[in-house]
Design an enzyme around this catalytic site. Structure first.
Site, PDB file in Angstrom:
ATOM      1  N   ASP A 199      43.162   2.549  -7.735  1.00 36.73           N
ATOM      2  CA  ASP A 199      42.236   3.508  -8.313  1.00 36.73           C
ATOM      3  C   ASP A 199      41.100   3.786  -7.324  1.00 36.73           C
ATOM      4  OD1 ASP A 199      41.223   4.938 -10.763  1.00 36.73           O
ATOM      5  OD2 ASP A 199      39.575   3.512 -10.499  1.00 36.73           O
ATOM      6  N   GLU A 268      38.550  12.949  -4.184  1.00 36.49           N
ATOM      7  CA  GLU A 268      37.691  13.701  -3.269  1.00 36.49           C
ATOM      8  C   GLU A 268      38.016  15.183  -3.382  1.00 36.49           C
ATOM      9  OE1 GLU A 268      35.152  15.124  -0.489  1.00 36.49           O
ATOM     10  OE2 GLU A 268      35.098  13.183  -1.464  1.00 36.49           O
TER      11      GLU A 268
END
Length: 550
Positions: A199, A268
């Site tokens: 994660d 991101e």
């Protein structure tokens, strides 16, 4: 085969919502164990389990309070061992989530760390003094809203939490923290797991100087974000170069357990593909990475083509894992419905496209049924972002609702009211009903995955894209067993593709849908696609494809 993961098919199970075996309305390990035949029947190589560790469940298990046990909500270590044994007997590998960037604030490590500035774990989390006016040390925001810093009165310091206040970030600059994380991984490897999904793998390290993040580039006309997290370039709060060193330690550990694998989640918005490439380049980092590049609303030939090309340009020897849905985003059947003739045509197009890309692939539970995003009321929500930003952001509960196995009141998931509701549109697309229909999307999933496995070019062969106008995506997969031309119509409108250089007599494979070859053209219905087997030794560069006018 030690590299089973290269080109493999991973099936993600969200444990809370797969199958309830003990009548408490929440899915569990025994429930998963009883449904593993379904996963195996689809043709998956591995099952990925979202977090099952002890947790207060503030973030549904992504707030871990013990890395080496099972939360009683899901069962016991003995249940986990039984699940491992049955999965292996069925030919399935088992991958488990590892949430390493942060813990729960109920974890004993944090309880000790926050008690003083001089205890043995005082430096295990990210602590910082306030500014002179008492404000947080910098401008870093939390993904879930508000600043990423929370004040602690005992230490007279702020601690960093990139997510919930109850999810304090670990300090990976401390070697003891790294050692503890590696020890936790070894615990599960010794227990027989075949790999880890990491994660938020790009969040492990922070800038030790705590410098402010710069603003993200934005056109003046662009509306402000619902969540201001997206208004920064997170240059200093994550994506730090020190991460590479720790990932090398992870790979060295996994190398001691042949046949195991890793897949990292890159959270991101601005450099996701580059980071995926950076984290998988060579043979001493992660085996695979995925990002949210294909988990958003973008649905165009240029988008899919550019993401794949950019990855392999950055890491020719790296390896991606592509997926269209998971537990963090709206289901792709709803995200892309404006491009669909109907749900079934989109469902077939999506899995065929996913299966044609170079890389491994991940399927999220229920997508093989064509489940749309569930529409929930505010009173039914459990997810922190939805509760905070409703209704502009409805959170992630809509993709996490229970798996519908039958058309019973709760979909055969449980005998009691489940933790999230099972909505009518999901009940209509239950497993039992689709099993009974030979022409269903569920059966197509099995067929396309079997077709992919039977053609080495689609598993780990090279990929070469053709320049052709929207809405057509076309590429060749090239392997030792031959070349397969893959052509997709990403719109609901019929289109014809002119093809020069294709030998006579080659017709779309039976796995294709809505595609007919007409002399030197390929007629594609809305959401139609074709796989054309060109044989070994065929030169894909001799082909020329153009969108026919008319």
């Amino acid at each position: 085969m030690t590299e089973w993961w290269r080109g493999g098919v991973i099936y993600q199970v969200y444990p809370r919502s797969f199958q309830d075996s003990n009548g408490d309305g929440v899915g569990d390990l025994r429930g998963i164990l009883g449904r593993l035949e379904h996963v195996a029947s689809i043709g998956a190589d591995a099952v990925w389990l979202s977090p099952i560790f002890p947790s207060p469940m503030d973030d549904m298990g992504y707030d871990v309070s013990n890395y080496t046990d099972i939360d009683p909500l899901f069962g016991s270590l003995e249940d986990f061992d039984a699940l491992i044994d049955k999965a292996h007997a069925l030919g399935l590998k088992v991958i488990i989530d590892q949430v390493l960037s942060h813990t729960s604030d109920k974890h004993p490590w944090f309880i000790e760390s926050k008690s003083s500035r001089d205890n043995p774990r005082a430096d295990w989390y990210v602590w910082a003094d306030p500014n002179e006016d008492g404000t947080p040390p910098n401008n870093w925001p939390s993904v879930f809203g508000g600043p990423a810093w929370e004040w602690n009165g005992a230490r007279r310091q702020y601690y960093l939490h990139n997510f919930l206040i109850s999810q304090p970030d670990l300090n990976f600059h401390n070697p003891e923290v790294q050692d503890a994380m590696l020890a936790a991984m070894r615990f599960w490897l010794d227990r027989g797991v075949d790999g880890f999904r990491f994660d938020t793998v790009n969040y492990y390290f922070h800038d030790s100087r705590l410098r402010n993040n710069p603003p993200a580039p934005r056109e003046k006309e662009t509306p402000l974000e619902v969540d201001p997290y997206g208004m920064q370039l997170h240059k200093f709060s994550k994506n730090r170069p020190e991460n590479i060193g720790f990932l090398k330690r992870v790979r060295a550990l996994l190398n001691q357990y042949p046949g195991t694998t890793t897949v990292g989640e890159v959270g991101e918005a601005h450099r996701a593909i580059e980071i995926m490439a950076e984290y998988t380049a060579g043979d001493d980092l992660l085996h695979m990475c995925y990002s949210f590049e294909m988990l958003g609303p973008s649905f165009s030939a240029e988008h899919f083509r550019s993401r794949v090309k950019k990855f392999f340009k950055g890491a020719p020897d790296g390896w991606p894992c592509w997926s269209f849905s998971n537990h963090d985003v709206n289901r792709h059947m709803s995200r892309w419905e404006s491009h669909a003739v109907n749900p079934d045509t989109m469902g077939r197009l999506a899995i065929a496209l996913l299966s044609s890309l170079k890389g491994s692939i991940c399927i999220y539970q229920g997508e093989e049924l064509g489940l749309p995003e569930a529409e929930l009321e505010y009173s039914e929500l459990t997810d922190p972002p939805g509760l905070r930003f409703w209704p502009e952001n409805k959170g992630r509960d809509g993709c996490r609702t229970p798996m519908p196995w039958t058309d019973a009141q709760y979909g055969g998931f449980s005998d009691v009211k489940p933790w999230l509701p099972v909505k009518g549109p999901h009940l209509k697309r239950n497993v039992e009903a689709l099993e009974a229909d030979p022409g269903s999307l569920l059966h197509y999933y099995r067929a396309i995955i079997r077709y992919r496995r039977d053609h080495q070019a689609l598993v780990d062969g090279d990929i070469s894209f053709y320049k052709i106008s929207e809405p057509i995506l076309a590429h060749a997969r090239i392997g030792e067993d031959g070349v397969i031309l893959c052509v997709f119509n990403l719109s609901a409108t019929p289109h014809a593709v002119s093809i020069k250089g294709l030998p006579e007599g080659l017709e779309p494979a039976a796995i294709s849908r809505g595609a007919v070859r007409e002399e030197n053209a390929l007629a594609l219905e809305g959401n139609g696609f074709a796989f054309i087997e060109c044989g070994a030794g065929f030169d894909p560069d001799t082909l020329s494809l153009t969108l026919a006018k008319g």
